[in-house]
Write an enzyme that holds these catalytic residues in place. Structure first.
Site, PDB file in Angstrom:
ATOM      1  N   ASP A 190       0.852  -1.180   0.000  1.00 54.70           N
ATOM      2  CA  ASP A 190       0.000   0.000   0.000  1.00 54.70           C
ATOM      3  C   ASP A 190       0.894   1.237   0.000  1.00 54.70           C
ATOM      4  OD1 ASP A 190      -2.414   1.339   0.019  1.00 54.70           O
ATOM      5  OD2 ASP A 190      -2.515   1.422   2.206  1.00 54.70           O
ATOM      6  N   TYR A 220       1.219   5.688  -0.480  1.00 50.50           N
ATOM      7  CA  TYR A 220       0.810   6.836   0.346  1.00 50.50           C
ATOM      8  C   TYR A 220       1.050   8.063  -0.510  1.00 50.50           C
ATOM      9  CZ  TYR A 220       0.900   9.268   4.994  1.00 50.50           C
ATOM     10  OH  TYR A 220       0.657  10.035   6.109  1.00 50.50           O
ATOM     11  N   HIS A 234      -3.703  13.816   1.145  1.00 47.08           N
ATOM     12  CA  HIS A 234      -3.949  12.831   2.208  1.00 47.08           C
ATOM     13  C   HIS A 234      -2.779  12.794   3.194  1.00 47.08           C
ATOM     14  CE1 HIS A 234      -5.061   9.140   4.267  1.00 47.08           C
ATOM     15  NE2 HIS A 234      -3.880   8.633   3.972  1.00 47.08           N
ATOM     16  N   ARG A 293       0.511  13.690  13.745  1.00 45.75           N
ATOM     17  CA  ARG A 293       1.744  14.261  14.299  1.00 45.75           C
ATOM     18  C   ARG A 293       1.601  15.776  14.425  1.00 45.75           C
ATOM     19  NH1 ARG A 293       3.021  10.560  10.622  1.00 45.75           N
ATOM     20  NH2 ARG A 293       3.177  12.110   8.960  1.00 45.75           N
ATOM     21  N   GLU A 344     -10.345   3.781   3.472  1.00 46.08           N
ATOM     22  CA  GLU A 344      -9.404   4.500   2.615  1.00 46.08           C
ATOM     23  C   GLU A 344      -9.770   4.173   1.176  1.00 46.08           C
ATOM     24  OE1 GLU A 344      -5.282   3.879   3.882  1.00 46.08           O
ATOM     25  OE2 GLU A 344      -5.619   5.467   5.375  1.00 46.08           O
ATOM     26  N   GLU A 383      -9.055   3.917  -2.531  1.00 43.51           N
ATOM     27  CA  GLU A 383      -7.811   3.777  -3.278  1.00 43.51           C
ATOM     28  C   GLU A 383      -8.057   3.080  -4.617  1.00 43.51           C
ATOM     29  OE1 GLU A 383      -4.560   2.200  -1.062  1.00 43.51           O
ATOM     30  OE2 GLU A 383      -5.265   3.012   0.853  1.00 43.51           O
ATOM     31  N   ASP A 387      -9.121   0.203   1.762  1.00 41.05           N
ATOM     32  CA  ASP A 387      -8.158  -0.256   2.763  1.00 41.05           C
ATOM     33  C   ASP A 387      -8.682   0.138   4.147  1.00 41.05           C
ATOM     34  OD1 ASP A 387      -5.688  -1.382   3.579  1.00 41.05           O
ATOM     35  OD2 ASP A 387      -4.865   0.632   3.823  1.00 41.05           O
ATOM     36  N   ARG A 425      -8.249   3.511  13.136  1.00 42.78           N
ATOM     37  CA  ARG A 425      -7.319   4.615  13.418  1.00 42.78           C
ATOM     38  C   ARG A 425      -6.779   4.589  14.837  1.00 42.78           C
ATOM     39  NH1 ARG A 425      -5.899   5.762   8.381  1.00 42.78           N
ATOM     40  NH2 ARG A 425      -7.696   6.354   7.111  1.00 42.78           N
ATOM     41  N   GLN A 468      -4.136   1.899  14.942  1.00 41.68           N
ATOM     42  CA  GLN A 468      -3.012   2.368  14.130  1.00 41.68           C
ATOM     43  C   GLN A 468      -2.183   3.419  14.867  1.00 41.68           C
ATOM     44  OE1 GLN A 468      -4.347   4.016  10.382  1.00 41.68           O
ATOM     45  NE2 GLN A 468      -2.307   4.685   9.764  1.00 41.68           N
ATOM     46  N   TYR A 497       1.806   2.329  15.475  1.00 39.85           N
ATOM     47  CA  TYR A 497       2.535   2.470  14.216  1.00 39.85           C
ATOM     48  C   TYR A 497       3.950   3.041  14.326  1.00 39.85           C
ATOM     49  CZ  TYR A 497       2.332   7.504  13.249  1.00 39.85           C
ATOM     50  OH  TYR A 497       2.536   8.851  13.274  1.00 39.85           O
ATOM     51  N   LYS A 524      -4.598  -2.190  10.085  1.00 36.72           N
ATOM     52  CA  LYS A 524      -4.919  -2.368   8.664  1.00 36.72           C
ATOM     53  C   LYS A 524      -5.133  -3.833   8.291  1.00 36.72           C
ATOM     54  CE  LYS A 524      -3.609   1.891   7.175  1.00 36.72           C
ATOM     55  NZ  LYS A 524      -4.330   2.715   6.205  1.00 36.72           N
ATOM     56  N   THR A 539      -8.968  -5.887   3.709  1.00 40.26           N
ATOM     57  CA  THR A 539      -8.823  -4.948   2.594  1.00 40.26           C
ATOM     58  C   THR A 539      -9.754  -5.455   1.500  1.00 40.26           C
ATOM     59  OG1 THR A 539      -6.486  -4.642   3.151  1.00 40.26           O
ATOM     60  CG2 THR A 539      -7.194  -3.896   0.969  1.00 40.26           C
ATOM     61  N   THR A 578      -4.588   6.281  -0.024  1.00 33.03           N
ATOM     62  CA  THR A 578      -5.842   7.021  -0.026  1.00 33.03           C
ATOM     63  C   THR A 578      -5.800   8.160  -1.034  1.00 33.03           C
ATOM     64  OG1 THR A 578      -5.998   6.551   2.314  1.00 33.03           O
ATOM     65  CG2 THR A 578      -7.472   8.250   1.449  1.00 33.03           C
ATOM     66  N   GLU A 620     -10.276  12.301   7.553  1.00 36.25           N
ATOM     67  CA  GLU A 620     -10.074  13.593   6.883  1.00 36.25           C
ATOM     68  C   GLU A 620     -11.403  14.327   6.691  1.00 36.25           C
ATOM     69  OE1 GLU A 620      -6.934  13.241   3.493  1.00 36.25           O
ATOM     70  OE2 GLU A 620      -7.728  11.243   3.846  1.00 36.25           O
TER      71      GLU A 620
END
Lengths: 394, 394
Positions: free
Chosen positions: A110, A112, A117, A126, A183, A185, A215, A219, A222, A226, A235, A239, A327, A341
């Site tokens: 996957d 990014y 996104h 973050r 997600e 995709e 996907d 959250r 994750q 992560y 994840k 999927t 995504t 989002e």
């Protein structure tokens, strides 16, 4: 264009011809091609045993010449009325078939690759740090996912459980995810293996086609797990992929220039000679209500660059490898490809017509992601849809 | 104990009986069991077609009762002289066979379960931050690797190329890795699938056996790429496994208590009733010189906890799933399982008897990792070895 009486907006016209694996009643699964509201039994009409294996893998491994030859043959059969008597007995109404996972997934990667996104997630995951990490514009960031839990559209999605720890909590607790997300995709399916690097210019010699991917992401799991080795249980539970794989050959009219890059690329990622921007338009629906229209053409990295990056270290490629775009989120608020989002980490809930609101998915919710592309005849073809309903945690 | 004339320190005695896939000359690969310096042709001696498939997967999928029955049968055949005439024709000298990848790898997961390794890497990769991330003692951190590049011991390892950016550089450059490393690990091979969570107490009903793993790592590629989604090209070029899978049933005498945990575990990770600490002793040799002796028993998380965690979100398990422990590093300087730790990021080069030194691997270097375990008869059994030689970048 065809002896079949197809509406112009079918999406499944003779310019599309996506491949899937279907069965009728209890029959053995076999390869089919969607045409209008029917499925052409490719195993039956060709009598070629490669299409009776219950998976596209063997055919995908045959390579571009075999793909082109069959596509030309099917196009002729479905266009020229002289073939009607021969072909028509092999057409099955689409609402009578069961669609299966169309290929055996080898490795699943996957990416990014949407700047919008990645910037959004960076701000949410973050806060206080720059939204994009320093590497983001130098390479298409990706990671390996769990190929064993890739499932076909329609299979239920059971809410995963795991460890969750909010910033305000001292220790993690265990339980069902409270922040279950999607997600939106696009996935790319590898046909022809490679022992090592696949340059950007060889993309179409290895990739058979594309599908729509959801996907699913927890959250809360994750966010806690992560750092430092990336997403894992957040994840790996499921999927979902759409049942129809649209051949690259059908997407000629969809090719566009990717966005301008503002950082100079290393030569192996230079795609000025082979641009694989694609004007695919995604639609995300939650319980039947459209909540987003992510524009694929805005992705910073193309699938050809992703494949070149994925293999540049010498990693081999297998038939059935699936790599997804990451995504797809556009610049606009209504173009974001995930709920975290769209509802901005729960701060701006999505209002649904029934008066309810959503920040993340509730049990019983159904999410459907679809996509379309311009076809050579000026109409739009469909990539079909990937759908899933959330079942409660056991 | 056996009519075969085996030295007591063979490592491949009747208490071991590891499974592999071998061929002689151009014959079709089939299942074999290592005994002394020979291989017992299991396909031949049993006439069971499950052992003639060229992979252990079909047998591994049969489950613990089938595993126990065959192990009892082989033990009897190799112990009781009455069976000698029947069995001996199926023994092949080990130096005449070619050993193949013993199983088809479904999903490959790599954990990070040595506290010493994680602390060392944390100090090296994230100087100035706490060496362990806040989640480390709450869950066994892991990520998915590339199953398509898992290879059998002896296959060469081509130095990967990719993007590298030293902290002192403004932009990345492309080229062969300058910091090619090893990771000495133990791998666990899944036999029996599961649709969802596998509790700690069900570990031995799903895991068939163990092998030695070298998770080759390009530290410069990894350092530049791994934030925020984890290792990708820094690991995906090759992972080597030993050719013999030692059944869990052979490791009864190796079971020990894992180290005391200083953070309370969530119930699904509680292993007080089913402790799978294992007293495996690894040895890492570089060009024939022993450079480290990593002690597996010091690992913070056991494989049973890893499997429980991996599936607790509902992720399914397939026959052939491989999950590895993560680098095994002990407390001592000479117990570290990677060169970046042994040579402390290049600051303390390793001296070799030929007068040369190493910080990371050079082209032509050969690394061999082996492991042993206590056997029920008081001797030590071997898990065999995984070896690879570094070939220059193309």
């Amino acid at each position: 264009m065809t002896w079949l009486d197809l509406p112009r907006d079918t999406g499944y016209g003779v310019t599309n011809l996506p491949y899937g694996v279907f069965s009728v009643a209890g029959d053995a699964p076999r390869t089919g091609v969607a045409i209008g509201d029917r499925v052409l039994d490719v195993a039956g009409v060709t009598s070629d045993p490669v299409h009776a294996t219950g998976s596209l893998n063997a055919f995908m491994a045959q390579g571009v010449e075999a793909w082109a030859a069959l596509r030309a043959q099917l196009t002729q059969w479905l266009s020229d009325g002289a073939h009607r008597d021969r072909v028509e007995p092999h057409l099955v109404p689409r609402d009578q078939v069961t669609l299966h996972l169309p290929f055996e997934v080898a490795d699943y990667v996957d990416f990014y690759s949407s700047q919008h996104h990645a910037s959004n997630l960076g701000q949410l995951f973050r806060p206080g740090s720059p939204p994009l990490t320093p590497n983001w514009k130098h390479l298409p960031i990706g990671y390996h996912g769990r190929s064993g839990t890739v499932q076909v559209s329609g299979a239920p999605v059971v809410r995963p459980s795991g460890q969750r720890k909010a910033p305000s909590e001292d220790v993690p607790t265990f339980g069902p995810s409270r922040r279950l997300d999607i997600e939106a995709e696009i996935g790319f399916v590898v046909g022809v293996p490679a022992a090592g690097p696949v340059p950007v210019t060889d993309f179409a010699s290895h990739v058979f086609g594309v599908c729509v991917v959801n996907d699913w992401s927890a959250r809360d799991l994750q966010a806690w797990e992560y750092v430092p080795l990336g997403p894992f249980l957040g994840k790996s539970f499921a999927t979902s992929v759409s049942p129809w794989v649209v051949p690259l050959a059908a997407l000629g009219a969809a090719r566009v220039d990717p966005p301008a890059r503002d950082v100079e690329l290393l030569p192996y990622l230079d795609d000025t000679k082979e641009r694989w921007g694609l004007d695919l338009r995604l639609t995300v629906s939650l319980n039947g209500v459209e909540v987003s229209k992510p524009p694929f053409r805005q992705l910073y990295w193309t699938a050809a660059q992703q494949l070149a990056h994925l293999t540049v270290n010498g990693a081999s490629l297998r038939t059935g490898d699936l790599f997804a775009s990451g995504t797809v989120s556009g610049e606009g608020h209504d173009e974001r490809g995930s709920l975290i989002e769209l509802a901005w980490n729960g701060e701006c809930p999505i209002s649904l017509p029934d008066g309810s609101t959503r920040t993340f998915l509730e049990d019983g919710d159904t999410v459907t992601i679809s996509a379309t592309a311009p076809a050579v005849d000026g109409s739009r073809l469909t990539l079909g849809e990937v759908t899933g309903r959330i079942e409660p945690a056991p």
